[in-house]
Design a protein around this motif. Structure first.
Motif, short mmCIF file in Angstrom:
data_model
loop_
_atom_site.label_atom_id
_atom_site.label_comp_id
_atom_site.label_asym_id
_atom_site.label_seq_id
_atom_site.Cartn_x
_atom_site.Cartn_y
_atom_site.Cartn_z
N PRO A 1 58.63 34.81 25.18
CA PRO A 1 57.33 34.44 24.59
C PRO A 1 56.82 33.11 25.15
CG PRO A 1 58.87 35.17 22.88
CD PRO A 1 59.65 35.04 24.14
N ASP A 2 55.54 33.04 25.42
CA ASP A 2 54.96 31.82 26.01
C ASP A 2 55.24 30.59 25.14
OD1 ASP A 2 53.98 33.32 28.09
OD2 ASP A 2 51.95 33.52 27.26
N GLN A 3 55.13 30.75 23.81
CA GLN A 3 55.32 29.57 22.95
C GLN A 3 56.77 29.11 22.96
OE1 GLN A 3 54.04 31.27 19.03
NE2 GLN A 3 55.90 30.32 18.27
N GLN B 1 69.06 39.57 27.31
CA GLN B 1 68.07 39.28 28.35
C GLN B 1 66.89 40.25 28.42
OE1 GLN B 1 71.26 40.10 28.79
NE2 GLN B 1 71.47 41.70 30.31
N LYS B 2 66.71 41.05 27.40
CA LYS B 2 65.53 41.91 27.34
C LYS B 2 64.53 41.39 26.30
CE LYS B 2 68.26 44.97 29.54
NZ LYS B 2 68.12 45.43 30.92
N ASN B 3 65.02 41.24 25.06
CA ASN B 3 64.14 40.91 23.94
C ASN B 3 64.52 39.64 23.20
OD1 ASN B 3 62.14 43.02 23.78
ND2 ASN B 3 63.78 44.42 23.20
N GLY C 1 67.55 31.55 19.24
CA GLY C 1 67.12 31.07 17.94
C GLY C 1 65.62 30.83 17.88
N LEU C 2 65.06 30.29 18.96
CA LEU C 2 63.60 30.09 19.02
C LEU C 2 62.86 31.42 19.02
CD1 LEU C 2 63.27 27.19 21.64
CD2 LEU C 2 63.50 27.03 19.16
N VAL C 3 63.39 32.39 19.75
CA VAL C 3 62.76 33.72 19.80
C VAL C 3 62.79 34.38 18.43
CG1 VAL C 3 62.94 36.05 20.78
CG2 VAL C 3 63.22 34.05 22.26
N LEU C 4 63.90 34.23 17.71
CA LEU C 4 64.01 34.82 16.37
C LEU C 4 62.98 34.19 15.42
CD1 LEU C 4 67.89 34.99 16.14
CD2 LEU C 4 66.34 36.94 16.33
N TYR D 1 58.67 44.78 26.92
CA TYR D 1 59.49 44.21 25.86
C TYR D 1 58.64 43.41 24.88
CZ TYR D 1 63.47 45.51 28.84
OH TYR D 1 64.40 46.20 29.59
N ASN D 2 59.31 42.89 23.84
CA ASN D 2 58.60 42.22 22.75
C ASN D 2 57.64 41.14 23.21
OD1 ASN D 2 60.05 43.85 21.06
ND2 ASN D 2 61.24 42.23 20.09
N ALA D 3 58.04 40.35 24.21
CA ALA D 3 57.23 39.20 24.62
C ALA D 3 56.03 39.59 25.48
CB ALA D 3 58.09 38.19 25.37
N MET D 4 55.97 40.84 25.93
CA MET D 4 54.81 41.28 26.71
C MET D 4 53.62 41.47 25.76
SD MET D 4 53.31 42.16 29.51
CE MET D 4 54.70 42.26 30.67
N PRO D 5 52.54 40.74 25.97
CA PRO D 5 51.38 40.89 25.08
C PRO D 5 50.67 42.22 25.31
CG PRO D 5 50.84 39.42 26.90
CD PRO D 5 52.30 39.74 27.03
N ILE D 6 49.87 42.62 24.35
CA ILE D 6 49.09 43.85 24.47
C ILE D 6 48.22 43.81 25.72
CG2 ILE D 6 47.22 45.18 23.41
CD1 ILE D 6 48.45 44.49 20.67
#
Length: 362
Positions: A14-16, A195-197, A247-250, A336-341
C-alpha cells in the motif's frame, strides 16, 4: 508516467505503508533508531510483534486456541515444517493436486520420508478447474489433507475450504491471505508467505490450533512449532523489518474496513478484468468461472510472439510484470490487496486499446 506493478510476488505494498516506512526509517516510533537496527529483544520490537499478532487475530477472528507464529523460509519452508510437526501419527498425508505449488508441497514431504497420496488431480486438463475430494471419503488413515487455497500460477482458488472427514485440513494461503474471508476454525493449520498481501519477502505467518502443537523429536529448531510457541517466535533473530511492515499493512487493512471489505474490492477488481476477457476476441482466460482466483488472473492470445508484444507494450505504458509464469507462458495480472481499483481499470483500458489496434491492423 505512473507505474502499476502486477507482479505475482514480491508484490505491491500500500502506498501509505511505503510512505510511513520512509518517514519512520531513521527513527521508528521516535526511538532515534531505525527499524533496520533495533534489537529483537527490545520492548519496542516486542510491542510491534504483539500489535501485529493482535491485529491479525482481530482481522481474521482467530480464536484463542490458535497460535500466531512468524517463521522464515517462506511457504516452501512450511512444506517441510507442516509434515515434520503434524504428520507424527500415520506419517501419511493426503493431497489435492491443483497445480505447481501443491506438487511442490507433496514432493517436499516425500523427500522427508512421508507417504503422500494424491486423492484427486486436474493436471490432465492443465489445471483449468480445481480437484475435489471423492464424496464421503474417510481420511482417518492420514494425518492431514494439504490444500493450496489459491494457485498463483494457474489462477484458481478454493473460495470455500474442502471439508475432509476424520482428518485435519492444512492450507497454504500464500497468495490469497487476507484477500478473502475464511473461517479459521475450518483449518488445523494455515500458513502464508507474506510477499503477496502482507509485506515484503522474509516472513511467513503460521496459524496453528493449540492441540496440534506438541513436542516432536528430531525436528530442526527453526521449523519447530512447539519451540516457536514457547518462545513467541523469538527463538532466534526474527525478520524484524518484514514483521514491522506486516504490522503496518494490517493496520491499513483495518482502516479500510477489514477482510470483508477487502474481498468486495478484490471481487470488483477481478470482475473488471474477467468481464473484459470473457468478451474479448483476442485474449482468453481458460479457467472454469466458479474456480477463478480473485488475486491471480492468467490470460493469453494463444500466440507466444503476440503475448510478448503485449507484455512489451504494457511495460512501455508503465504496466509492469505482466509476463506469465515460465511453466505456463502467456500473461498474468496479480491484483493483490494493495492494487487499487484504478490499477485494474488502467489494465483493462490498455488491453482494450491493444486489441482494437491489433484487429484494426489485421
Amino acid at each position: 508516467m505512473k507505474i502499476y506493478n502486477y507482479a505475482a510476488g514480491p508484490a505491491k505494498l500500500p502506498d501509505q505503508v511505503i510512505s510511513q516506512i520512509q518517514e519512520e526509517l531513521p527513527s521508528v516510533q521516535g526511538s532515534g533508531m531505525s527499524i533496520l537496527e533495533i534489537s529483537h529483544r527490545s520492548a519496542l520490537f516486542e510491542n510491534i510483534l504483539a500489535d501485529a499478532q493482535q491485529d491479525l487475530r482481530d482481522l481474521m477472528k482467530i480464536p484463542d486456541n490458535y497460535h500466531i507464529l512468524f517463521f522464515q523460509g517462506g511457504g516452501t519452508g512450511q512444506f517441510a515444517a507442516a509434515p515434520l510437526n503434524l504428520a507424527t501419527n500415520h506419517r501419511k498425508i493426503a493431497l489435492l493436486d491443483s497445480g505447481h505449488w501443491a506438487v511442490r508441497a507433496g514432493d517436499e514431504a516425500t523427500r522427508l520420508g512421508f507417504d503422500m497420496d494424491t486423492l484427486a488431480s486436474t493436471k490432465n486438463i492443465q489445471y483449468q478447474s480445481l480437484p475435489h475430494l471423492p464424496e464421503n471419503q474417510n481420511l482417518d488413515q492420514y494425518d492431514y489433507l494439504h490444500l493450496t487455497m489459491n494457485n498463483t500460477i494457474e489462477g484458481t482458488a478454493y473460495h470455500q475450504p474442502v471439508r475432509p472427514i476424520n482428518t485435519e485440513l492444512v492450507a497454504d494461503m500464500s497468495s490469497n491471505f487476507l484477500a478473502e474471508t475464511y473461517n479459521v476454525t475450518d483449518f488445523g493449520l494455515i500458513f502464508a508467505g507474506a510477499q503477496k498481501n502482507l509485506g515484503p519477502a522474509g516472513v511467513t505467518v503460521v496459524i496453528v490450533r493449540d492441540d496440534l502443537v506438541h513436542k516432536v523429536e528430531n525436528v530442526p529448531s527453526i521449523l519447530d512449532y512447539d519451540l516457536f510457541v514457547k518462545k513467541n517466535s523469538l527463538y532466534n533473530t526474527p525478520p524484524v523489518f518484514p514483521i514491522y511492515t506486516a504490522g503496518l499493512v494490517l493496520k491499513w487493512l483495518k482502516e479500510i474496513g477489514g477482510i470483508d471489505e477487502m474481498q468486495k474490492i478484490n471481487e470488483q477488481k477481478s470482475q473488471m478484468l474477467y468481464d473484459f476477457l470473457d468478451q474479448s476476441k483476442l485474449f482468453t482466460n481458460h479457467i472454469t468461472p466458479s474456480d477463478r482466483s480473485l488475486t491471480n488472473i492468467p490470460f493469453t492470445t494463444g500466440d507466444e510472439q503476440l503475448d510478448n508484444q503485449v507484455i512489451n507494450a504494457a511495460t512501455e505504458h508503465g504496466l509492469m510484470s505482466l509476463k506469465g509464469h515460465r511453466s505456463v507462458g502467456g500473461l498474468r495480472a496479480s491484483l493483490y490487496n494493495a492494487m487499487p481499483i484504478e490499477g485494474a481499470q488502467v489494465l483493462v483500458d490498455f488491453l482494450e486499446d491493444f486489441e482494437k489496434h491489433y484487429q484494426g491492423g489485421h
